[in-house]
Design an enzyme around this catalytic site. Structure first.
Site, PDB file in Angstrom:
ATOM      1  N   SER A 200      43.621  -0.838  41.455  1.00  0.00           N
ATOM      2  CA  SER A 200      44.315  -0.239  40.308  1.00  0.00           C
ATOM      3  C   SER A 200      43.905  -0.921  39.015  1.00  0.00           C
ATOM      4  O   SER A 200      43.663  -2.135  38.988  1.00  0.00           O
ATOM      5  CB  SER A 200      45.816  -0.376  40.536  1.00  0.00           C
ATOM      6  OG  SER A 200      46.499  -0.135  39.343  1.00  0.00           O
ATOM      7  N   CYS A 324      58.688  -3.208  40.960  1.00  0.00           N
ATOM      8  CA  CYS A 324      58.983  -1.829  41.344  1.00  0.00           C
ATOM      9  C   CYS A 324      60.367  -1.670  41.930  1.00  0.00           C
ATOM     10  O   CYS A 324      60.969  -0.627  41.827  1.00  0.00           O
ATOM     11  CB  CYS A 324      57.979  -1.326  42.364  1.00  0.00           C
ATOM     12  SG  CYS A 324      56.304  -1.461  41.786  1.00  0.00           S
TER      13      CYS A 324
END
Lengths: 382, 392
Positions: A200, A324
């Protein structure tokens, strides 16, 4: 002073990256699929970027697919491999400490009839290779194991795992979520028995919304998104050109030097914390089996969110558990799987550094941690 | 003459000599609510308010004024010069639309003849219109008890035809009963309590206590979000935010652990009272309820109550949780209230809080604290925000 120590969640884009993106927005505005010269120009640039990312992974540029980020890369790999190789079996293996993008995909597969084995981890977050061997079956279709854990930095021995898998069942596919590992661990996908490897952009000082997936040549995979024929028919949709340019720029900045720098800084941080703080509890290690950028530490008795908000007042940004899930009230599934006690999990803070952090910043942060900890412990003495 | 929105208000018309005052307030609120819709004409006539629609904006007008306290019901009517043939045409049109859109099978016509000079009486008009409709449409019948559609015809200085009635919340226009200070937490109850008091014509301001850094900025944002939802009913109002943590710290240090909550609540009440008086509010409003939590027993409520001189309104006092939740859903605060951020500080939550506190003991504990200084310091750090209606 602002000290950003939440680099496992997101890194700040480097100036070079921002410049490259802004250059791309300004100049590479044509659609790379357009037949005219302007489109060809963009297509060429994407090709260059693909080479840069391939070099960082140690593979050929034909083996790199650009995606919208880590979650999509994991999803394309897991679902794509399974759908294209359905005949190899019905059994899939992963670990209990994977990122939610993998775990939730597996849960979904499980509810659709796949048999899932979730591997346990030990106190430091490592899986047992013996247990993996025992779990392998003739009908094991896929194994998905993360390279480095996002909460603890635990590095799974991917080289050995790959060997074990392919030795027992050469039809079993092996996906690695490399999102926290890429750029932090010296690793070459070609030298490992890895079929797919996800990465990512925003974890390596690139932009958000861009990622890539290494797909070993010859491995069959089915696209998730249907549409145009972009990305070798594997990922339809007009390419995110500024993102790709930014990702490539960020990938080109990965170096062993930076990795070593982080390792040194982490050791310094651990030492500083040890020196001035009592009753501190390290939930991960500092040796080479852990990434050079994450430390996970519990200050007993102080709920992590309180510590986090106390530190933010002084401009020090850390995370509780993983970014998250920190907004949910439930405990970190990673620390739970490691068998840590509730009060340790409840007070766990993740400090994640980058090669852009300095010793002065670490000194400042440790000083503030110490100050707030003393204050808070005084208040919550009973 | 076009579409006109008819606004009915029930209770206000019982107000005798003060009626003008209430009506004018309501008229003002309606005018403000629709002012940016091309300034439509808003006026009072035979105990109702009329808003003249322009270019088909009648639905938007209804949406704007639906939430105004004091309004009982609203109808969108066609207004035109009195003429039996035109009346027939509009009635037919109402029924035609109803048949198409809602598969209407039965109807009833109800006439209100205020203009007694009109040659036919109400029953005659009903009969003639009914016969006309039965002639015009094949599959429709009259049902005077439970019709699918009720078409109302009013004959005044002009004629009105309408068939729908949209219900408002009733109550009294804001500002007709002074102003109160609402203790707004991030929970389900307090926004509902504020709304219920508002419904009785009381304008509010709100005060919010947080314990940063023991609570987060996101929890604070949630309260601002709730205040914004309330501003759909109250218009612009002021939100005062106060950090209670320094006080909680001192209580924690000097007083018995089990009294933490009740002592903190008394401080909140005292601070709220001071802010209320400064801001011209004559009462406090809380979301308290008998027996919901340990700090809401009769004894606890007594001890909290005696911290202040001005009246404390607790409109939810006897409600069940489900009733409160239903109301919160109706006024649209529920989804925001249940977002999982902590409001008051759970770190100091005593393991076994006193549920039947004795006032003398609590007062003795307060003696251990420098109350005046603590309250003054808290007041010095108030953060004030004006909450606007930034969405419809």
């Amino acid at each position: 002073m602002e000290v950003y120590l939440d680099n496992a969640a997101t890194t700040r884009p480097k100036d070079e990256v921002i410049e490259a993106i802004s250059w791309a927005l300004k100049n590479l505005y044509a659609n790379p699929s357009s037949l005219h010269r302007k489109g060809l120009e963009v297509e060429k640039e994407i090709k260059e970027c693909r080479k840069v990312v391939a070099r960082a992974l140690g593979c050929s540029d034909k083996e790199v697919v650009f995606t919208s980020g880590g979650t999509e890369s994991n999803s394309l790999a897991i679902n794509g491999l399974i759908m294209a190789n359905r005949r190899s079996g019905n059994h899939i293996i992963t670990t209990k400490t994977e990122h939610k993008s993998v775990l939730n995909t597996f849960e979904h597969l499980s509810s659709n009839g796949f048999e899932v084995t979730y591997l346990d981890v030990d106190r430091e977050g490592f899986i047992s290779l013996e247990r993996l061997k025992e779990s392998m079956r003739p009908d094991t279709l896929l194994v998905s194991i993360m390279h480095a854990n996002n909460e603890t930095g635990t590095i799974q021995p991917i080289m050995e795992i790959g060997e074990i898998i392919k030795k027992i069942n050469r039809n079993t596919l092996f996906h690695v979520d490399g999102i926290q590992g890429f750029g932090k661990i010296k690793f070459n996908v070609k030298q490992a028995n890895v079929d797919t490897y996800a990465l990512s952009g925003h974890k390596i000082h690139g932009p958000k919304g861009i990622g890539a997936l290494y797909i070993k040549s010859g491995v069959k995979i089915q696209p998730n998104l249907l549409g145009g024929s972009q990305e070798n028919n594997l990922r339809a949709g007009t390419e995110n050109v500024p993102g790709i340019v930014g990702l490539a720029k960020a990938a080109s900045l990965i170096s062993e030097e930076n990795i070593e720098y982080m390792r040194g800084l982490k050791a310094y941080l651990v030492k500083s914390l040890h020196e001035c703080i009592d009753d501190i509890h390290f939930n991960n290690g500092i040796n080479d089996n852990f990434t050079p950028h994450i430390i996970n530490v519990s200050f007993k008795g102080i709920r992590s969110e309180i510590m986090l908000h106390s530190l933010e007042q002084d401009g020090v940004y850390v995370s509780s558990g993983s970014a998250c899930t920190s907004r949910k009230k439930d405990f970190s599934h990673v620390l739970k799987a490691m068998g840590l006690k509730e009060d340790i999990i409840d007070s766990a803070i993740r400090i994640s550094i980058s090669y852009t952090n300095t010793r002065e910043e670490i000194d400042y942060a440790v000083d503030k941690i110490n100050k707030h900890l003393n204050d808070l412990r005084k208040i919550i003495k009973r | 003459m076009g579409k006109v929105v008819i606004v009915r208000y029930g209770e206000i018309s019982l107000k005798g000599l003060n009626r003008r005052f209430f009506e004018d307030k309501l008229l003002k609120h309606v005018r403000i609510a629709v002012s940016d819709l091309g300034k439509p004409r808003v006026y009072k006539e035979h105990s109702r308010i009329y808003v003249e629609a322009q270019n088909g904006n009648e639905v938007e007008i209804v949406e704007r004024i639906r939430k105004i306290f004091g309004i009982v019901s609203i109808s969108i009517a066609n207004r035109f010069e009195v003429n039996m043939d035109t009346i027939k045409e509009y009635v037919k049109n109402e029924i035609e639309v109803a048949i198409e859109k809602r598969n209407t099978k039965t109807f009833k016509i109800e006439t209100k003849r205020a203009d007694k000079n009109f040659p036919m009486d109400s029953l005659e008009i009903n009969r003639e219109l009914g016969a006309y409709i039965l002639d015009e449409f094949e599959d429709i019948q009259v049902d005077v008890h439970n019709p699918d559609i009720l078409v109302t015809v009013e004959i005044r200085n002009s004629a009105f035809v309408y068939s729908e009635k949209i219900y408002g919340f009733g109550g009294l226009p804001l500002g007709t009963n002074g102003k109160a200070m609402l203790l707004l937490s991030g929970g389900i109850d307090s926004p509902v309590a504020g709304w219920l008091v508002g419904k009785r014509g009381v304008q509010i301001e709100a005060i919010h206590f947080h314990s940063y850094p023991f609570t987060s900025d996101r929890a604070k944002e949630k309260v601002v979000e709730l205040a914004k939802i309330l501003s759909r009913y109250f218009g612009k109002f002021r939100l005062h935010s106060i950090n209670l943590l320094p006080i909680q710290k001192e209580i924690n240090e000097k007083c018995p652990e089990e009294e933490m909550t009740i002592l903190a609540r008394r401080f909140m009440m005292k601070i709220a009272e001071r802010v209320a008086i400064n801001r011209g509010c004559e009462a406090l409003v809380t979301g308290e309820n008998i027996g919901q939590v340990a700090s809401q027993t009769i004894q606890s409520l007594n001890v909290t109550n005696s911290a202040v001189q001005i009246p404390v309104f607790r409109p939810l006092i006897t409600m069940d949780k489900m009733e409160i939740v239903d109301l919160a859903k109706k006024l649209d605060t529920y989804e925001t209230s249940i977002l999982p951020f902590e409001d008051c500080c759970t770190v100091f939550l005593p393991k076994r809080p006193v549920t039947k506190p004795r006032l003398d003991k609590i007062l003795a504990s307060e003696q251990l604290l420098d109350e005046e200084r603590l309250i003054n310091e808290a007041m010095d750090n108030i953060v004030v925000e004006d909450i606007y209606l930034d969405e419809i």
